[in-house]
Design an enzyme around this catalytic site. Structure first.
Site, PDB file in Angstrom:
ATOM      1  CB  ALA A 177      -0.928  -0.007   1.206  1.00 50.14           C
ATOM      2  CB  SER A 179      -0.892   5.658  -2.051  1.00 44.58           C
ATOM      3  OG  SER A 179      -0.667   5.451  -3.424  1.00 44.58           O
ATOM      4  CG  ASP A 180      -2.788   3.660   2.614  1.00 42.81           C
ATOM      5  OD1 ASP A 180      -3.403   4.737   2.575  1.00 42.81           O
ATOM      6  OD2 ASP A 180      -3.338   2.570   2.423  1.00 42.81           O
ATOM      7  CG  LEU A 181       3.207   1.663   3.491  1.00 42.44           C
ATOM      8  CD1 LEU A 181       4.008   0.544   2.837  1.00 42.44           C
ATOM      9  CD2 LEU A 181       3.165   1.470   4.989  1.00 42.44           C
ATOM     10  N   GLY A 184       2.081   8.296   5.200  1.00 41.43           N
ATOM     11  CA  GLY A 184       2.438   8.236   6.610  1.00 41.43           C
ATOM     12  C   GLY A 184       3.821   8.811   6.865  1.00 41.43           C
TER      13      GLY A 184
END
Length: 408
Positions: A177, A179-181, A184
């Site tokens: 993931a 884009s999430d990482l 973050g």
């Protein structure tokens, strides 16, 4: 020694991956992270299994591997923020916190009196980070955003996968993931910048982080390839659009190694080592721009060379002359890799039910340390202790909140 963020408190109203990834980094760096969760459901990812972690007896628990990956070092407090009493508890906790991270839809917390404008009035030093799919402005601001959608919309999938005209051609998502990482990580950077500003001004501020913005920014050299050429980059599969040779090559044992030559000096050393010095002086190949232009002519010549030795032979030989070469490993092999072991990239945290595995934070300081003092918490395991310690709630008051379903 204590972590560099020791003494800071983070109120974490996020769930799934981007927000929890950010707050786990902050926890590793020593911040106290209070994770606010729904009393019955908790973080969505608690249910994203199998696989599940096993207890001391080898029996599966109901703690998903996905949840464990992004929630170590935190204190789980269950609060129903749909109830006025729950909203009041969060406001009280925000008054005692330095940082708040949330990933509700744009405007979602304003209806509960938990938006930045409300909490800033209570705590002017609060750094408030909102993480959404598309940001707080623009025509898509109200829409939910998920990693897969963002990888597609931000162009990442258009440059990932097998090129057109080859078997299996088509855009592909990255296997993490991403884009999430990366959001973050960028949220962590933004928070640290805001903390430095607060040291000068005494004031917090609002941070608007969007998955789409971050993924577009991470197009990096591919975006500049487009800006400079006017032609959108396409999928190149195994090879690099700007470097040659820089891709997998087959070896004598039926496997492949990555040979990643980044400059002309490395290419010359490679050619001399494989007893083909004329390749380094050939006008088609003597500079990287020419090698990129004549890639289809050069690669078959190198393939014929690499098929003559086993993978481990290439890795050892090229390593001795400073030409980057390495294996393509699966995840099991990664954690058996001698270099990965030497860097301590797998950790074990001890809990009441058994050891919990994890991947270490990659940051390594010379003086301060990172902290792995607490495994990912069970749902609500810290509710009473946090309410007693920070908000001075008595047992009878907590019991009354529990009876109303405000906490569990």
């Amino acid at each position: 020694m204590a972590g560099p963020l020791t003494g800071l408190r983070v109120l974490d109203l996020s769930r799934v991956m981007a927000g929890p990834w950010c707050t786990q980094i902050l926890a590793d760096m020593g911040a106290e992270v209070i994770k606010i969760e729904h009393p019955t459901l908790g973080d969505d990812t608690r249910h994203w299994g199998p696989p599940w972690v096993k207890d001391k007896t080898g029996k599966e628990t109901r703690e998903s591997a996905y949840y464990l990956s992004a929630n170590r070092g935190k204190h789980s407090v269950t609060v129903d923020i749909g109830q006025p009493e729950g909203q009041a508890l969060v406001r009280e906790l925000a008054a005692e916190s330095d940082i708040l991270v949330e990933n509700f839809k744009s405007g979602g917390l304003a209806r509960k009196g938990l938006d930045y404008a409300t909490l800033e009035a209570i705590n002017p030093g609060l750094i408030y980070c909102s993480i959404t799919g598309f940001g707080q402005t623009g025509p898509m601001a109200a829409m939910a955003g998920y990693d897969y959608l963002i990888q597609a919309q931000a162009g990442l999938m258009s440059i990932t996968g097998t090129p057109e005209g080859e078997p299996g051609a088509g855009p592909q998502r990255v296997g993490m993931a991403v884009s999430d990482l990366t959001t973050g990580m960028n949220a962590t950077i933004a928070i640290l910048g805001a903390l430095h500003d607060r040291h000068r001004t005494g004031l917090g501020q609002y941070i608007d982080m969007a998955l789409l913005d971050v993924q577009v920014s991470w197009l990096a050299n591919q975006a500049l390839n487009y800006f400079c050429s006017g032609t959108p980059p396409t999928r190149t599969g195994e090879y690099h659009p700007n470097l040659v040779p820089y891709q997998p090559f087959p070896t004598a044992d039926g496997e492949k190694v990555i040979i990643a030559i980044g400059n002309d000096g490395q290419f010359k050393r490679f050619c001399e080592a494989v007893e083909r010095p004329e390749l380094a002086t050939d006008p088609r190949f003597n500079t990287n721009p020419e090698r990129v232009k004549h890639r289809l002519e050069l690669i078959p010549l190198i393939v014929a060379i690499t098929r003559s030795r086993a993978s481990h032979e290439w890795i050892e030989m090229l390593g001795t002359i400073g030409v980057p070469c390495g294996p393509i490993q699966n995840i099991a092999q990664v954690f058996e890799d001698s270099q990965v072991k030497a860097r301590g990239m797998k950790i074990e945290l001890t809990s009441e039910t058994g050891d919990v595995p994890g991947v270490a934070n990659p940051i390594k300081y010379s003086r301060t340390t990172l902290e792995y003092h607490k495994p990912p918490p069970r749902l609500g395991e810290d509710t009473d202790s946090v309410l007693e310690r920070l908000l001075h709630k008595g047992a009878s008051e907590i019991s009354a909140l529990r009876q109303k379903g405000v906490v569990k």
